[in-house]
Design a protein around this motif. Structure first.
Motif, PDB file in Angstrom:
ATOM      1  N   LEU B  34       0.937  -0.995  -0.020  1.00 17.19           N
ATOM      2  CA  LEU B  34       0.097   0.059  -0.180  1.00 17.19           C
ATOM      3  C   LEU B  34       0.861   1.446  -0.045  1.00 17.19           C
ATOM      4  CD1 LEU B  34      -2.471   1.640   0.532  1.00 17.19           C
ATOM      5  CD2 LEU B  34      -2.318   0.864   2.900  1.00 17.19           C
ATOM      6  N   ARG B  35       0.701   2.173  -0.890  1.00 17.81           N
ATOM      7  CA  ARG B  35       1.482   3.353  -0.973  1.00 17.81           C
ATOM      8  C   ARG B  35       0.417   4.538  -0.736  1.00 17.81           C
ATOM      9  NH1 ARG B  35       4.485   4.954  -6.141  1.00 17.81           N
ATOM     10  NH2 ARG B  35       5.021   6.602  -4.785  1.00 17.81           N
ATOM     11  N   TRP B  36       0.536   5.369   0.479  1.00 13.45           N
ATOM     12  CA  TRP B  36      -0.331   6.193   0.730  1.00 13.45           C
ATOM     13  C   TRP B  36       0.260   7.711   0.098  1.00 13.45           C
ATOM     14  CZ3 TRP B  36      -3.912   5.596   5.159  1.00 13.45           C
ATOM     15  CH2 TRP B  36      -4.036   4.601   5.700  1.00 13.45           C
ATOM     16  N   ARG B  37      -0.641   8.394  -0.558  1.00 15.91           N
ATOM     17  CA  ARG B  37      -0.220   9.426  -1.443  1.00 15.91           C
ATOM     18  C   ARG B  37      -1.022  10.692  -0.999  1.00 15.91           C
ATOM     19  NH1 ARG B  37       2.374   7.889  -7.022  1.00 15.91           N
ATOM     20  NH2 ARG B  37       3.186  10.004  -6.157  1.00 15.91           N
ATOM     21  N   PRO B  38      -0.809  11.576  -0.112  1.00 21.61           N
ATOM     22  CA  PRO B  38      -1.470  12.751  -0.138  1.00 21.61           C
ATOM     23  C   PRO B  38      -1.491  13.611  -1.250  1.00 21.61           C
ATOM     24  CG  PRO B  38      -0.048  12.310   1.780  1.00 21.61           C
ATOM     25  CD  PRO B  38       0.465  11.505   0.721  1.00 21.61           C
ATOM     26  N   PHE B  39      -2.660  14.123  -1.714  1.00 22.22           N
ATOM     27  CA  PHE B  39      -2.668  15.069  -2.547  1.00 22.22           C
ATOM     28  C   PHE B  39      -3.569  16.071  -2.494  1.00 22.22           C
ATOM     29  CE2 PHE B  39      -5.763  13.282  -6.043  1.00 22.22           C
ATOM     30  CZ  PHE B  39      -6.694  12.967  -5.069  1.00 22.22           C
ATOM     31  N   GLY B 103       7.995   8.130   8.829  1.00 24.37           N
ATOM     32  CA  GLY B 103       7.315   6.822   9.004  1.00 24.37           C
ATOM     33  C   GLY B 103       6.137   6.847   9.768  1.00 24.37           C
ATOM     34  N   LYS B 104       5.334   7.884   9.802  1.00 30.13           N
ATOM     35  CA  LYS B 104       4.068   7.885  10.547  1.00 30.13           C
ATOM     36  C   LYS B 104       2.850   8.305   9.684  1.00 30.13           C
ATOM     37  CE  LYS B 104       6.071   7.972  15.099  1.00 30.13           C
ATOM     38  NZ  LYS B 104       5.730   7.990  16.341  1.00 30.13           N
ATOM     39  N   LEU B 105       2.906   8.205   8.693  1.00 29.30           N
ATOM     40  CA  LEU B 105       1.760   8.638   7.733  1.00 29.30           C
ATOM     41  C   LEU B 105       0.462   7.920   8.092  1.00 29.30           C
ATOM     42  CD1 LEU B 105       0.483  10.599   5.598  1.00 29.30           C
ATOM     43  CD2 LEU B 105       1.582   9.056   3.628  1.00 29.30           C
ATOM     44  N   PRO B 106       0.669   6.631   8.044  1.00 26.18           N
ATOM     45  CA  PRO B 106      -0.770   6.069   8.440  1.00 26.18           C
ATOM     46  C   PRO B 106      -1.407   6.507   9.758  1.00 26.18           C
ATOM     47  CG  PRO B 106       0.520   4.524   7.690  1.00 26.18           C
ATOM     48  CD  PRO B 106       1.522   5.577   7.718  1.00 26.18           C
ATOM     49  N   GLN B 107      -0.516   6.454  10.633  1.00 25.06           N
ATOM     50  CA  GLN B 107      -1.011   6.820  12.040  1.00 25.06           C
ATOM     51  C   GLN B 107      -1.522   8.317  12.048  1.00 25.06           C
ATOM     52  OE1 GLN B 107       1.915   5.360  11.069  1.00 25.06           O
ATOM     53  NE2 GLN B 107       2.937   4.600  12.930  1.00 25.06           N
ATOM     54  N   PHE B 108      -0.803   9.167  11.422  1.00 23.93           N
ATOM     55  CA  PHE B 108      -1.051  10.531  11.336  1.00 23.93           C
ATOM     56  C   PHE B 108      -2.606  10.757  10.563  1.00 23.93           C
ATOM     57  CE2 PHE B 108      -1.133  14.564   8.887  1.00 23.93           C
ATOM     58  CZ  PHE B 108      -1.348  15.493   9.931  1.00 23.93           C
ATOM     59  N   THR B 109      -2.638  10.064   9.414  1.00 20.17           N
ATOM     60  CA  THR B 109      -4.080  10.018   8.824  1.00 20.17           C
ATOM     61  C   THR B 109      -5.081   9.662   9.455  1.00 20.17           C
ATOM     62  OG1 THR B 109      -2.449   9.731   6.940  1.00 20.17           O
ATOM     63  CG2 THR B 109      -4.991   9.263   6.610  1.00 20.17           C
ATOM     64  N   HIS B 110      -4.992   8.251  10.449  1.00 17.79           N
ATOM     65  CA  HIS B 110      -6.239   7.794  11.088  1.00 17.79           C
ATOM     66  C   HIS B 110      -6.398   8.918  12.043  1.00 17.79           C
ATOM     67  CE1 HIS B 110      -6.138   4.295   8.974  1.00 17.79           C
ATOM     68  NE2 HIS B 110      -4.948   3.508   9.308  1.00 17.79           N
ATOM     69  N   ALA B 111      -5.612   9.385  12.680  1.00 20.59           N
ATOM     70  CA  ALA B 111      -5.676  10.556  13.991  1.00 20.59           C
ATOM     71  C   ALA B 111      -6.311  11.474  13.421  1.00 20.59           C
ATOM     72  CB  ALA B 111      -4.760  10.723  14.827  1.00 20.59           C
ATOM     73  N   LEU B 112      -5.937  12.248  12.294  1.00 17.80           N
ATOM     74  CA  LEU B 112      -6.623  13.410  11.959  1.00 17.80           C
ATOM     75  C   LEU B 112      -7.728  13.359  11.329  1.00 17.80           C
ATOM     76  CD1 LEU B 112      -6.304  16.429  11.242  1.00 17.80           C
ATOM     77  CD2 LEU B 112      -5.113  15.932   9.081  1.00 17.80           C
ATOM     78  N   TYR B 113      -8.171  12.249  10.642  1.00 18.22           N
ATOM     79  CA  TYR B 113      -9.561  12.018   9.877  1.00 18.22           C
ATOM     80  C   TYR B 113     -10.393  11.786  11.048  1.00 18.22           C
ATOM     81  CZ  TYR B 113      -8.543  11.606   4.759  1.00 18.22           C
ATOM     82  OH  TYR B 113      -8.410  11.809   3.566  1.00 18.22           O
ATOM     83  N   GLY B 137       3.204  11.311  18.225  1.00 15.42           N
ATOM     84  CA  GLY B 137       4.489  11.399  18.530  1.00 15.42           C
ATOM     85  C   GLY B 137       5.280  12.270  17.743  1.00 15.42           C
ATOM     86  N   LEU B 138       4.739  13.155  17.195  1.00 14.10           N
ATOM     87  CA  LEU B 138       5.693  14.132  16.176  1.00 14.10           C
ATOM     88  C   LEU B 138       5.584  15.555  16.829  1.00 14.10           C
ATOM     89  CD1 LEU B 138       4.113  13.054  12.506  1.00 14.10           C
ATOM     90  CD2 LEU B 138       6.376  12.641  13.685  1.00 14.10           C
TER      91      LEU B 138
END
Lengths: 199, 199
Positions: B34-39, B103-113, B137-138
């Protein structure tokens, strides 16, 4: 009162075609009554300010692949976009109501959608409409004359106005009670809603 | 090369939120990477002439119910539309790319959404963004400063341009190889495409 799903559709709408191939099974699986309700999608767009999805070129290009994905998913003949797309559907929709008077609306609908979206025929062409009427045992000349009756014209307008009043803005539109669902891709919610209802 | 699904999403898009809750399971079930790609969805609309679905009032009213149907279907907290909707997502999207560097994109995405579409927070609010960064943790000040770096800005633009070039016109957008799928409701086709591929 038995539980019911209302299916508003227009013969120019490819996503309504897809839904028409599934909605009888959904009703059967859930023990629901199915009401087929032709409406005039162009008038729905006009009344709501909505626009056809294919008005955007990028979306239109994707839609062709998406429709092919759906026909393969449903194991139907490969989707085919008629050269005449989008064709004026008012005559076809009125003929749907004529077929309904004769108890042949489902048959007429399946035959016309197949001609249009599997064979690429022009749904505004009188020859195509006559041939489909003949296929389902409706004398074409008589049906085409009846389609011009004020009563039929009014009935199509009434279906359309009612759908818009109840929240529709596109096709296909389903109602389970007052709950609105728009799009072939919402059949899963239609089925869930029917399952959760008592008879 | 192993099989891959690319997931283009924007933090202002409620249907991207829905997809973000499912895409990891889809990848896991099919053995795909899975490649997470913000746009930047606003830029996608601008480039393609597409318009947000909620621009139409009738559609917007239905969308609220539809989103609630989806969150119940997925067994998520009930959907909540932030008062700030639609909020400017450019800062959030850039922070997604900063989270990715750590290395925290999935975690950040779930938390922000979750903050935005389950709790109704404003995704353009620095306090909200800082709090979400802290949760995963950022260090907020550092991340917010990094989000203004030209390299990050360019990366967001690059993701956006690439998606449009490959046919995207909305969010969420998925690619399996060159095959494009648009919308949370097309995850079933994404999964089918991944299943049909060899590793």
């Amino acid at each position: 009162m038995s539980k019911t799903v209302e299916f508003f559709f227009d013969y120019s709408s490819p996503y309504s075609y897809l839904a028409s191939t599934q909605i009888e099974s959904v009703a059967q699986r859930t023990g629901a009554q199915l009401r087929w309700r032709p409406f005039l999608l162009g008038a729905v767009f006009k009344a709501t300010g909505n626009i056809p999805p294919a008005s955007n070129l990028h979306k239109a290009r994707y839609m062709l692949q998406d429709l092919l994905n759906w026909t393969r998913h449903y194991e139907l003949p490969d989707f085919r976009l008629p050269d005449s797309f989008p064709a004026n559907s008012v005559k076809a929709d009125r003929l749907g109501l004529v077929a309904q008077e004769k108890g042949k609306l489902p048959q007429f609908t399946h035959a016309l959608y197949r001609a249009v979206f599997a064979e690429g025929r022009d749904l505004s062409d009188l020859g195509v409409l006559s041939s489909v009427l003949g296929q389902v045992g409706l004398p074409p000349a008589e049906a085409l004359a009846r389609a011009e009756a004020q009563e039929i014209k009014d009935r199509l307008r009434k279906n359309t106005d009612e759908a818009v009043e109840r929240g529709s803005f596109g096709a296909p539109t389903f109602f389970v009670g007052d709950d609105l669902y728009v799009g072939n891709d919402r059949l899963v919610f239609v089925e869930k809603a029917l399952r959760s209802q008592r008879r």
